[in-house]
Design an enzyme around this catalytic site. Structure first.
Site, PDB file in Angstrom:
ATOM      1  N   TYR A 187      35.025  11.322  18.622  1.00 34.54           N
ATOM      2  CA  TYR A 187      34.530  12.218  19.666  1.00 34.54           C
ATOM      3  C   TYR A 187      33.625  13.362  19.214  1.00 34.54           C
ATOM      4  O   TYR A 187      33.038  14.038  20.058  1.00 34.54           O
ATOM      5  CB  TYR A 187      35.708  12.774  20.468  1.00 34.54           C
ATOM      6  CG  TYR A 187      36.375  11.684  21.278  1.00 34.54           C
ATOM      7  CD1 TYR A 187      35.786  11.212  22.436  1.00 34.54           C
ATOM      8  CD2 TYR A 187      37.558  11.093  20.853  1.00 34.54           C
ATOM      9  CE1 TYR A 187      36.366  10.192  23.167  1.00 34.54           C
ATOM     10  CE2 TYR A 187      38.156  10.074  21.582  1.00 34.54           C
ATOM     11  CZ  TYR A 187      37.550   9.634  22.740  1.00 34.54           C
ATOM     12  OH  TYR A 187      38.118   8.624  23.457  1.00 34.54           O
ATOM     13  N   PHE A 206      47.806  13.561  26.558  1.00 33.43           N
ATOM     14  CA  PHE A 206      47.217  13.219  27.858  1.00 33.43           C
ATOM     15  C   PHE A 206      46.040  12.294  27.639  1.00 33.43           C
ATOM     16  O   PHE A 206      45.598  12.102  26.511  1.00 33.43           O
ATOM     17  CB  PHE A 206      46.821  14.466  28.666  1.00 33.43           C
ATOM     18  CG  PHE A 206      45.678  15.281  28.095  1.00 33.43           C
ATOM     19  CD1 PHE A 206      44.366  15.027  28.476  1.00 33.43           C
ATOM     20  CD2 PHE A 206      45.915  16.307  27.190  1.00 33.43           C
ATOM     21  CE1 PHE A 206      43.311  15.791  27.963  1.00 33.43           C
ATOM     22  CE2 PHE A 206      44.868  17.071  26.678  1.00 33.43           C
ATOM     23  CZ  PHE A 206      43.569  16.811  27.067  1.00 33.43           C
TER      24      PHE A 206
HETATM   25  C1  LIG Z   1      37.214   3.814  20.573  1.00 34.46           C
HETATM   26  C2  LIG Z   1      36.604   2.846  21.556  1.00 34.46           C
HETATM   27  C3  LIG Z   1      36.825   3.381  22.974  1.00 34.46           C
HETATM   28  C4  LIG Z   1      35.109   2.742  21.279  1.00 34.46           C
HETATM   29  O1  LIG Z   1      34.485   1.926  22.254  1.00 34.46           O
HETATM   30  P1  LIG Z   1      33.057   1.214  22.016  1.00 34.46           P
HETATM   31  O2  LIG Z   1      32.536   0.826  23.354  1.00 34.46           O
HETATM   32  O3  LIG Z   1      33.185   0.173  20.996  1.00 34.46           O
HETATM   33  O4  LIG Z   1      32.161   2.409  21.458  1.00 34.46           O
HETATM   34  P2  LIG Z   1      30.563   2.503  21.528  1.00 34.46           P
HETATM   35  O5  LIG Z   1      29.966   1.153  21.287  1.00 34.46           O
HETATM   36  O6  LIG Z   1      30.134   3.169  22.781  1.00 34.46           O
HETATM   37  O7  LIG Z   1      30.283   3.441  20.322  1.00 34.46           O
HETATM   38  C5  LIG Z   1      29.852   4.771  20.488  1.00 34.46           C
HETATM   39  C6  LIG Z   1      29.791   5.409  19.141  1.00 34.46           C
HETATM   40  O8  LIG Z   1      31.112   5.602  18.649  1.00 34.46           O
HETATM   41  C7  LIG Z   1      31.270   4.968  17.377  1.00 34.46           C
HETATM   42  N1  LIG Z   1      32.639   4.458  17.368  1.00 34.46           N
HETATM   43  C8  LIG Z   1      33.204   3.663  18.275  1.00 34.46           C
HETATM   44  N2  LIG Z   1      34.476   3.448  17.959  1.00 34.46           N
HETATM   45  C9  LIG Z   1      34.732   4.130  16.844  1.00 34.46           C
HETATM   46  C10 LIG Z   1      35.892   4.301  16.048  1.00 34.46           C
HETATM   47  N3  LIG Z   1      37.030   3.694  16.350  1.00 34.46           N
HETATM   48  N4  LIG Z   1      35.773   5.066  14.954  1.00 34.46           N
HETATM   49  C11 LIG Z   1      34.610   5.684  14.652  1.00 34.46           C
HETATM   50  N5  LIG Z   1      33.491   5.553  15.382  1.00 34.46           N
HETATM   51  C12 LIG Z   1      33.555   4.789  16.464  1.00 34.46           C
HETATM   52  C13 LIG Z   1      30.216   3.891  17.351  1.00 34.46           C
HETATM   53  O9  LIG Z   1      29.877   3.557  16.039  1.00 34.46           O
HETATM   54  C14 LIG Z   1      29.091   4.577  18.097  1.00 34.46           C
HETATM   55  O10 LIG Z   1      28.428   5.503  17.260  1.00 34.46           O
HETATM   56  P3  LIG Z   1      26.915   6.011  17.533  1.00 34.46           P
HETATM   57  O11 LIG Z   1      26.718   6.056  19.027  1.00 34.46           O
HETATM   58  O12 LIG Z   1      26.902   7.369  16.923  1.00 34.46           O
HETATM   59  O13 LIG Z   1      26.071   4.994  16.879  1.00 34.46           O
HETATM   60  C15 LIG Z   1      37.252   1.447  21.436  1.00 34.46           C
HETATM   61  O14 LIG Z   1      37.140   1.020  20.114  1.00 34.46           O
HETATM   62  C16 LIG Z   1      38.708   1.381  21.830  1.00 34.46           C
HETATM   63  O15 LIG Z   1      39.013   1.079  22.975  1.00 34.46           O
HETATM   64  N6  LIG Z   1      39.643   1.621  20.890  1.00 34.46           N
HETATM   65  C17 LIG Z   1      41.087   1.504  21.170  1.00 34.46           C
HETATM   66  C18 LIG Z   1      41.567   2.601  22.135  1.00 34.46           C
HETATM   67  C19 LIG Z   1      41.185   3.963  21.635  1.00 34.46           C
HETATM   68  O16 LIG Z   1      41.373   4.292  20.490  1.00 34.46           O
HETATM   69  N7  LIG Z   1      40.628   4.786  22.532  1.00 34.46           N
HETATM   70  C20 LIG Z   1      40.298   6.146  22.242  1.00 34.46           C
HETATM   71  C21 LIG Z   1      41.274   6.964  23.007  1.00 34.46           C
HETATM   72  S1  LIG Z   1      41.327   8.604  22.517  1.00 34.46           S
END
Ligand SMILES: CC(C)(COP(=O)(O)OP(=O)(O)OC[C@H]1O[C@@H](n2cnc3c(N)ncnc32)[C@H](O)[C@@H]1OP(=O)(O)O)[C@@H](O)C(=O)NCCC(=O)NCCS
Length: 467
Positions: free
Chosen positions: A150, A467
């Protein structure tokens, strides 16, 4: 109260995802089947088991008040189940000084592993920040699974939490005796009083957020009272000398036959220091127990100071727990109180634009500060007019707070990104620490020392829920 369901789906997000063959939309709160599909996708996204029917019913009740958004793939096997989920709602955030600032909680961010790394999360998050601004929130906030996700959207860690473990054999209480009493209560008997106690506990702790309807029912095991987990839950309440309920704990004691148990007390709500001490004492002096554990506690718990042997208490799994993203620095910075007087310029960078700009924070020494933006010519002109009018009136009010403001000249300043502004906002980390890490730039000598004094909070920020 602002209704998040009134915000229409963000058009740029709709367009961005449509170009990838995906539909982005708000889940109809009246459509139970769609809400259930959304809830199933969210639990799957977090790698949780499918929710129990009672938990699902509770989630649906909460969901109807929220503005759930989903991303749908019309070509998927089950096109009614979203491939991505997000939830966002307006919520107060307690800040130093005891006020609550209008913020926007973001939750349930999941993207199905089948659709990862296509920019879906980015589209959802950027839309949430726009909704938050539209709703008038000064900050967005979340708790998170991984600390690497984030920062790119401007969030910074603002309040830590830890697991506290207490070795029962080493406990010898030296703290004051509580004038009130702790007693067991049945959860169903506490639920009417619990929200008011929780509200007062939230308001005295920077970093705590408003509890939403249904949360305390879950914490007290009332969602599915006949389940094994709910039956194991015990609740104790502290009433002060006048019989007023001031706090409660919900805990379980896990044990093998014939062996002493381990207390797990993750729901710990105290509206006063007295209640906090009394509830700790109740837990740590329990007999036929070897250890007391409590998760998501403050990293600044006074517990060790209440025991003869402070080493009975150990802290584990310290994590950055609450993350903040400032959207409107003027409103956010004006809401909290400050630990000193002084004038500080903040040059804030923000790749997404919301908070970018130059701001002057003028703290008067009574805790309050006037904050204004200085790089917006329109604002400057209005300020100059106001100042002229003020100066006329000032002759009669020399020494008044507005008089001090009009003379105030910003000689101290910091340059920082919005991420760092979120991190220092509640006083959980000193600006000088971030400067040592090369993440804040001091614009003139003495600025960091002043910023450390200004942003210091009398109570370490802490958030005790997910949350
Ligand atoms: C985390 C999550 C929501 C990312 O979704 P995603 O659609 O693959 O992400 P995006 O393709 O939009 O990536 C956006 C950016 O975040 C980065 N990113 C995505 N997941 C990441 C992770 N787990 N760790 C580090 N960076 C991450 C991408 O490299 C990308 O970077 P950039 O825009 O600077 O090039 C997904 O992996 C997920 O559902 N994880 C399991 C649930 C979770 O952890 N949710 C977070 C709740 S707090």
């Amino acid at each position: 109260m602002f209704d998040p369901r009134s915000i229409p789906a963000d058009q740029s997000t709709i367009d961005a995802l449509r170009s990838r063959g995906l539909d982005y939309r708000q889940v109809d709160p009246a459509d139970d089947a769609a809400l259930q599909s959304w809830a199933q996708a969210e639990t799957r996204g977090f790698h949780h088991a499918r929710p129990e029917p009672a938990e699902l019913r509770r989630e649906l009740r909460v969901a109807k008040q929220r503005s759930l958004r989903g991303v749908y793939d019309p070509t998927a096997h089950d096109a009614g189940v979203p491939v991505a989920t997000v939830d966002g709602w307006p919520s107060g955030l307690s800040v130093p000084g005891g006020r609550s600032v209008d913020a926007w909680a973001v939750s349930a961010v999941t993207v199905s592993p089948t659709h990862r790394r296509r920019g879906i999360a980015r589209a959802l998050l950027e839309a949430q920040l726009r909704y938050a601004s539209e709703a008038g929130a000064a900050l967005a906030m979340l708790t998170l699974t991984e600390a690497t996700i984030y920062g790119r959207y401007g969030f910074g860690p603002a309040a830590s939490a830890a697991t506290i473990k207490v070795d029962r054999r080493r406990v010898s209480w030296i703290g004051p005796d509580a004038p009130g009493r702790v007693q067991f209560v049945e959860p169903a008997d506490l639920i009417a009083k619990a929200p008011a106690i929780a509200r007062r506990a939230v308001s005295r702790t920077p970093g705590e957020i408003d509890r939403w309807p249904g949360l305390l029912e879950r914490h007290l095991g009332l969602v599915d009272p006949d389940s094994a987990a709910s039956r194991a839950l015990r609740v104790a309440r502290y009433d002060d000398r006048s019989g007023q309920a001031q706090g409660f704990v919900a805990f379980t004691v896990g044990r093998e036959p014939n062996l002493p148990g381990i207390v797990e007390a993750d729901v710990f709500v105290a509206a006063t220091d007295e209640a906090e001490r009394a509830l700790w004492r109740f837990l740590v002096e329990m007999d036929f127990v070897t250890e007391i554990r409590s998760r998501l506690r403050s990293v600044d718990e006074p517990l060790g100071w209440l025991l003869e042997d402070p080493r009975a208490v150990s802290m584990h799994d310290v994590v950055d727990h609450l993350w903040l993203r400032v959207l409107d620095p003027v409103v956010a910075l004006s809401a909290r109180e400050y630990g000193a007087s002084g004038t500080l310029t903040l040059e804030v960078g923000d790749a997404l634009g919301h908070a970018a700009g130059s701001y002057v924070l003028d703290a008067s020494g009574d805790g309050r500060a006037e904050v204004r933006r200085t790089d917006d010519p329109g604002v400057d002109e209005r300020r100059t007019d106001e100042r002229r009018a003020d100066e006329g009136a000032d002759a009669a009010a020399a020494g008044s707070r507005s008089g001090r403001r009009s003379r105030g000249k910003a000689t101290h300043g910091l340059r920082l990104d919005v991420r760092e502004l979120g991190s220092i906002y509640l006083g959980g980390v000193r600006p000088s620490v971030l400067a040592r890490a090369g993440r804040i730039e001091e614009l003139s000598p003495g600025s960091l020392a002043l910023a450390d004094r200004l942003f210091a909070a009398p109570r370490t920020p802490h958030l005790s829920i997910w949350f």
